[in-house]
Design an enzyme around this catalytic site. Structure first.
Site, PDB file in Angstrom:
ATOM      1  N   ARG A  93      57.285   7.937 -24.429  1.00 36.60           N
ATOM      2  CA  ARG A  93      56.926   6.541 -24.136  1.00 36.60           C
ATOM      3  C   ARG A  93      58.151   5.629 -24.141  1.00 36.60           C
ATOM      4  O   ARG A  93      58.108   4.544 -23.586  1.00 36.60           O
ATOM      5  CB  ARG A  93      55.872   6.044 -25.149  1.00 36.60           C
ATOM      6  CG  ARG A  93      54.502   6.661 -24.881  1.00 36.60           C
ATOM      7  CD  ARG A  93      53.453   6.154 -25.844  1.00 36.60           C
ATOM      8  NE  ARG A  93      53.654   6.659 -27.192  1.00 36.60           N
ATOM      9  CZ  ARG A  93      52.882   6.372 -28.218  1.00 36.60           C
ATOM     10  NH1 ARG A  93      51.845   5.568 -28.055  1.00 36.60           N
ATOM     11  NH2 ARG A  93      53.107   6.889 -29.407  1.00 36.60           N
ATOM     12  N   GLN A  94      59.233   6.089 -24.780  1.00 36.78           N
ATOM     13  CA  GLN A  94      60.448   5.251 -24.810  1.00 36.78           C
ATOM     14  C   GLN A  94      61.349   5.674 -23.639  1.00 36.78           C
ATOM     15  O   GLN A  94      62.413   6.246 -23.820  1.00 36.78           O
ATOM     16  CB  GLN A  94      61.151   5.409 -26.167  1.00 36.78           C
ATOM     17  CG  GLN A  94      62.193   4.329 -26.460  1.00 36.78           C
ATOM     18  CD  GLN A  94      61.614   2.918 -26.607  1.00 36.78           C
ATOM     19  OE1 GLN A  94      60.591   2.741 -27.250  1.00 36.78           O
ATOM     20  NE2 GLN A  94      62.240   1.925 -25.988  1.00 36.78           N
ATOM     21  N   LYS A 189      44.417  -3.383 -19.935  1.00 40.01           N
ATOM     22  CA  LYS A 189      44.750  -3.408 -21.363  1.00 40.01           C
ATOM     23  C   LYS A 189      46.070  -4.149 -21.551  1.00 40.01           C
ATOM     24  O   LYS A 189      46.948  -4.059 -20.712  1.00 40.01           O
ATOM     25  CB  LYS A 189      44.906  -1.955 -21.852  1.00 40.01           C
ATOM     26  CG  LYS A 189      45.297  -1.773 -23.295  1.00 40.01           C
ATOM     27  CD  LYS A 189      45.438  -0.292 -23.635  1.00 40.01           C
ATOM     28  CE  LYS A 189      46.873   0.180 -23.521  1.00 40.01           C
ATOM     29  NZ  LYS A 189      47.057   1.582 -23.875  1.00 40.01           N
TER      30      LYS A 189
END
Ligand code: R5P
Length: 290
Positions: A93-94, A189
């Site tokens: 995710r990074q 979201k």
């Protein structure tokens, strides 16, 4: 004969892959010293042929990463070709600098894998393919969706609707819905980058009323995304909510909290071993290796 080196975090999955490939399975043993250092020992002899390392990078993420690098480095001493299968790739995710000053850890990982001796990396449902941009060796993503769909087809569901909790997962939800043979939608979201808290920004949705929902996501960490999506869908009077995800980390009692929000069942794959990981993806990995 191929050397199939089983990292500690993926012992069972590696065994299944090795059996299907008829490879030489080499298990590894990890001893953690009181100061936190690890001693990794291979429980077999490597031959001078191609090696495949299988090691998932789930918590403890940094230790499992170091174990993967150590196994790659050891394999490189014997093999010209070292393929690395990372069923769940922590840190994916990074993959960019979201806030100024943040380190792009995927770039660091790319350098580490190459430096340790990997020739190719295979990942199951990487969070985003943007991450691979930082890898200067061959890399391949494989999808667990066909395996998850096969499982869901065995369930009796009422007017099933596939839902992604966010816009980032839209293509994943589409792939699931197309293979399953139904429609899909993606919610909006918003995550606060500082606190990590999530909010669903979608307004009223009549089309979910009385339908069983299959919430599809790549991973569950704290469960925040799934919980907020479920609370929203329940408010719209949907029927039952099932969760289909590839990687179930389920941190901090997430499973209990997710069930409490109204989810009937969580189904995940064995990229991360656990109570919910009932879908085996070893055949899909073997296809990619061949
Ligand atoms: C986010 O974009 C991912 O696809 C997942 O929805 C998210 O990482 C899950 O994390 P958590 O369970 O903590 O909400």
């Amino acid at each position: 004969m191929i050397n199939l080196i089983a990292g500690n975090s993926s012992a069972d999955l590696a065994k299944k892959i090795s059996k299907k490939l008829q490879a030489n399975l080499i298990k590894s043993e990890v001893k953690i010293f009181p100061d936190g250092e690890s001693k990794i020992t291979l429980k077999g002899k490597l031959s001078k042929s191609k090696s495949i390392v299988v090691q998932s990078i789930y918590p403890p993420v940094d230790s499992n990463l170091l174990h993967a690098l150590s196994l790659i480095s050891k394999a490189k001493d014997c093999s010209n070709e070292v393929m690395v299968v990372i069923p769940y790739l922590g840190y994916a995710r990074q993959d960019r600098e979201f806030l100024p000053g943040e380190i792009v850890t995927m770039k660091v990982l790319g350098r580490l894998f190459k430096g340790a001796g990997a020739s190719k990396v295979i990942v199951v449902d990487i969070h985003s393919k943007i991450g691979f941009k930082h890898f200067k060796i061959k890399s391949e993503n494989i999808s667990a969706i066909p395996d998850l769909v096969r499982y869901f087809k065995k369930l009796v569901l009422k007017k099933p609707l596939v839902v992604s909790p966010d816009q980032g997962g839209k293509l994943r939800a589409k792939e699931f819905a197309d293979k399953f043979g139904t429609e899909f939608i993606a919610l909006k979201k918003q995550r606060n980058r500082k606190t990590g808290k999530v909010q669903i920004k979608t307004e009223g949705l009549d089309e979910v009323r009385n339908r069983d929902i299959i919430l599809v996501d790549d991973m569950i960490s704290t469960g925040g995304s799934i919980i907020k999506a479920t609370e929203f869908l329940k408010k719209q009077k949907c029927n039952r909510v099932f969760v289909a995800c590839t990687h179930a980390l389920l941190m901090n009692n997430a499973e209990k909290k997710i069930k409490k929000s109204g989810v009937s069942r969580i189904i995940s794959t064995n990229t991360i071993p656990g109570k919910t990981s009932i879908v085996d993806i070893s055949s899909t990995i073997v296809k990619a290796i061949k």
